[in-house]
Design an enzyme around this catalytic site. Structure first.
Site, PDB file in Angstrom:
ATOM      1  N   TYR A 159       0.849  -1.203   0.000  1.00  0.00           N
ATOM      2  CA  TYR A 159       0.000   0.000   0.000  1.00  0.00           C
ATOM      3  C   TYR A 159       0.883   1.250   0.000  1.00  0.00           C
ATOM      4  O   TYR A 159       0.737   2.150  -0.828  1.00  0.00           O
ATOM      5  CB  TYR A 159      -0.905  -0.042   1.227  1.00  0.00           C
ATOM      6  CG  TYR A 159      -1.630   1.252   1.543  1.00  0.00           C
ATOM      7  CD1 TYR A 159      -2.639   1.731   0.720  1.00  0.00           C
ATOM      8  CD2 TYR A 159      -1.320   1.976   2.699  1.00  0.00           C
ATOM      9  CE1 TYR A 159      -3.310   2.910   1.031  1.00  0.00           C
ATOM     10  CE2 TYR A 159      -1.988   3.145   3.020  1.00  0.00           C
ATOM     11  CZ  TYR A 159      -2.980   3.606   2.180  1.00  0.00           C
ATOM     12  OH  TYR A 159      -3.641   4.767   2.489  1.00  0.00           O
ATOM     13  N   ALA A 162       2.768   1.692  -3.280  1.00  0.00           N
ATOM     14  CA  ALA A 162       1.925   2.207  -4.369  1.00  0.00           C
ATOM     15  C   ALA A 162       1.694   3.705  -4.181  1.00  0.00           C
ATOM     16  O   ALA A 162       1.785   4.490  -5.132  1.00  0.00           O
ATOM     17  CB  ALA A 162       0.587   1.461  -4.398  1.00  0.00           C
ATOM     18  N   LYS A 163       1.410   4.097  -2.966  1.00  0.00           N
ATOM     19  CA  LYS A 163       1.172   5.515  -2.687  1.00  0.00           C
ATOM     20  C   LYS A 163       2.458   6.322  -2.892  1.00  0.00           C
ATOM     21  O   LYS A 163       2.420   7.449  -3.379  1.00  0.00           O
ATOM     22  CB  LYS A 163       0.670   5.699  -1.253  1.00  0.00           C
ATOM     23  CG  LYS A 163      -0.779   5.292  -1.056  1.00  0.00           C
ATOM     24  CD  LYS A 163      -1.730   6.299  -1.701  1.00  0.00           C
ATOM     25  CE  LYS A 163      -3.127   6.205  -1.153  1.00  0.00           C
ATOM     26  NZ  LYS A 163      -4.050   7.157  -1.799  1.00  0.00           N
ATOM     27  N   ARG A 207     -10.500  -0.323  10.798  1.00  0.00           N
ATOM     28  CA  ARG A 207      -9.368   0.282  11.501  1.00  0.00           C
ATOM     29  C   ARG A 207      -9.686   0.489  12.979  1.00  0.00           C
ATOM     30  O   ARG A 207     -10.832   0.407  13.390  1.00  0.00           O
ATOM     31  CB  ARG A 207      -8.942   1.566  10.792  1.00  0.00           C
ATOM     32  CG  ARG A 207      -8.037   1.237   9.612  1.00  0.00           C
ATOM     33  CD  ARG A 207      -7.797   2.407   8.732  1.00  0.00           C
ATOM     34  NE  ARG A 207      -9.046   2.805   8.109  1.00  0.00           N
ATOM     35  CZ  ARG A 207      -9.175   3.892   7.343  1.00  0.00           C
ATOM     36  NH1 ARG A 207      -8.138   4.667   7.139  1.00  0.00           N
ATOM     37  NH2 ARG A 207     -10.333   4.182   6.785  1.00  0.00           N
TER      38      ARG A 207
HETATM   39  N1  UDP Z   1      -5.110  -2.497  15.912  1.00  0.00           N
HETATM   40  C1  UDP Z   1      -5.450  -3.218  17.040  1.00  0.00           C
HETATM   41  N2  UDP Z   1      -6.712  -3.744  17.121  1.00  0.00           N
HETATM   42  C2  UDP Z   1      -7.661  -3.589  16.157  1.00  0.00           C
HETATM   43  C3  UDP Z   1      -7.314  -2.828  14.996  1.00  0.00           C
HETATM   44  C4  UDP Z   1      -6.028  -2.288  14.918  1.00  0.00           C
HETATM   45  O1  UDP Z   1      -4.634  -3.401  17.964  1.00  0.00           O
HETATM   46  O2  UDP Z   1      -8.778  -4.077  16.323  1.00  0.00           O
HETATM   47  C5  UDP Z   1      -3.771  -1.880  15.833  1.00  0.00           C
HETATM   48  C6  UDP Z   1      -2.987  -2.089  14.540  1.00  0.00           C
HETATM   49  O3  UDP Z   1      -2.237  -3.276  14.572  1.00  0.00           O
HETATM   50  C7  UDP Z   1      -2.087  -0.848  14.518  1.00  0.00           C
HETATM   51  C8  UDP Z   1      -2.982   0.225  15.123  1.00  0.00           C
HETATM   52  O4  UDP Z   1      -3.973  -0.468  15.875  1.00  0.00           O
HETATM   53  O5  UDP Z   1      -0.965  -1.023  15.352  1.00  0.00           O
HETATM   54  C9  UDP Z   1      -3.653   1.142  14.114  1.00  0.00           C
HETATM   55  O6  UDP Z   1      -4.289   0.351  13.156  1.00  0.00           O
HETATM   56  P1  UDP Z   1      -5.314   0.889  12.068  1.00  0.00           P
HETATM   57  O7  UDP Z   1      -5.907  -0.306  11.407  1.00  0.00           O
HETATM   58  O8  UDP Z   1      -6.248   1.867  12.667  1.00  0.00           O
HETATM   59  O9  UDP Z   1      -4.482   1.649  10.957  1.00  0.00           O
HETATM   60  P2  UDP Z   1      -2.948   2.011  10.677  1.00  0.00           P
HETATM   61  O10 UDP Z   1      -2.611   3.144  11.586  1.00  0.00           O
HETATM   62  O11 UDP Z   1      -2.106   0.801  10.991  1.00  0.00           O
HETATM   63  O12 UDP Z   1      -2.965   2.380   9.260  1.00  0.00           O
END
Ligand code: UDP
Length: 358
Positions: A159, A162-163, A207
């Protein structure tokens, strides 16, 4: 409202960021063309007389001419179209590159052809593994920081790659073709209508904010990926839109051919701290105050093979501060505001049905 901009095209205006931006731009008096595959999040403004919604998928070649015509009649294009969920990076890496790079390049080319200014959304993830929670407090600088990706086998980085290539091509088109661009790197925006709510863990992996909010409301475990030790800085969507407004107005051309971080450096927390704060707020704000269990889970087990995390990412935001931007929401206020929205919205739906009386 900027005097030189009347009409703005928002590609991806039906998504989380796009829907908030669309509402703000309408309130500010702009005429909008919004292109998206769904209008679900902007249902409340669909009838607005300064909004034209185009339900179009930019994948389809038959839509190329319509997209080009929309760009042609706009003074500014904001391009938000992307797959932007870590779950997708490891589950469908080729589709992520196809949409986030190749399909988006069609919009870039339309902007060159029509000589329309472009605000291209990228991601803070282009900084990759630059931040280190055990090291110094590296602040990510748009113009001097290195962009550090993990190995090819760790597909999460597809991701960001690509960005990054999209950013580099936008830059190159600026140099060669005179494209008027600004690249935006968002840092974990949260707020109402972010991602989607799941009623049970097998419905997907939104997320982190949406994931924890779902767990709190529907009483399933809050999963702490790799112990929740990684860190993020969270930004309230309204603060993000304030920053975007400044970039759109572009006073004195200060954002022309600039990469700009949008984030709130003061809102840093570990994911465990984020979970704890959400639990505190939920206990106070929710109708029943009951709390689900927290469960630690391995990253690859949770997201699939090829997941690797960013330890820490702190945005440098001098380019926004110099234009007068200051975030209005600290972390608690950000969460209280966003959580209140969901509690209010889902309270009725979740309320136990009234007992049948005879
Ligand atoms: N994460 C988590 N539990 C969840 C979803 C995400 O612990 O249910 C963690 C994930 O591994 C990362 C952080 O939270 O360390 C933020 O994840 P997110 O999916 O919001 O997006 P990112 O910042 O990684 O793009």
């Amino acid at each position: 409202m900027s005097a030189s901009i009347g009409r703005i095209a928002v590609f991806g205006g039906g998504g989380f960021i796009g829907s908030h931006l669309t509402r703000r731009l309408l309130a500010n008096g702009y005429h909008l063309d919004v292109v998206d595959i769904s209008s679900e999040k902007i249902g409340d403004v669909l009838g607005h007389d300064r909004l034209q919604f185009h339900e179009l998928d930019i994948y389809e070649p038959e839509n190329d001419a319509a997209c080009a015509a929309i760009v042609e009649r706009s003074d500014l294009v904001v391009d938000l179209i992307a797959y932007a969920n870590p779950e997708q990076y490891v589950a469908m890496p080729l589709e992520v590159v196809d949409l986030n790079l190749f399909q988006n390049l069609k919009i870039v080319e339309d902007c060159i052809e029509a000589e329309t200014r472009l605000i291209q959304f990228s991601t803070c993830e282009v900084y990759g593994m630059l931040g280190n929670r055990t090291g110094d407090d590296t602040v990510f600088d748009e113009d001097t920081s290195n962009l550090i990706m993990g190995p090819v086998g760790n597909q999460r980085w597809i991701y960001a790659t690509a960005k990054q290539l999209l950013e580099r091509m936008v830059y190159a088109h600026g140099e060669r073709d005179g494209l008027d661009w600004t690249i935006v790197r968002p840092f974990n925006f949260i707020g109402p209508e972010m991602d989607y709510i799941i009623e049970s863990p097998d419905e997907g992996t939104p997320r982190v904010f949406a994931s924890f909010m779902s767990a709190l409301m529907y009483d399933h475990p809050m999963f702490l990926v790799d112990g929740g030790k990684n860190m993020r800085t969270f930004t309230h969507i309204e603060d993000a839109i304030d920053a975007l407004e400044l970039i759109i107005e572009n006073e004195g051309g200060r954002y022309t051919r600039e990469v700009v971080n949008i984030g709130t450096p003061g809102n840093e927390t570990t994911i465990r701290g984020f979970a704890d704060l959400m639990r505190d707020i939920y206990r106070e704000e929710s109708p029943d105050g009951r709390l689900p269990p927290m469960r630690e889970v391995d990253g690859e087990e949770y997201y699939g093979e090829g997941y690797e995390d960013c330890d820490r990412r702190i945005p440098g935001v001098d380019k926004l501060r110099e234009a007068g931007w200051t975030p209005r929401y600290d972390l608690r206020a950000t969460l209280e505001n966003a959580m209140r929205y969901y509690i209010d919205k889902y309270e009725l739906e979740r309320a136990p049905s009234p007992a049948l009386s005879d």
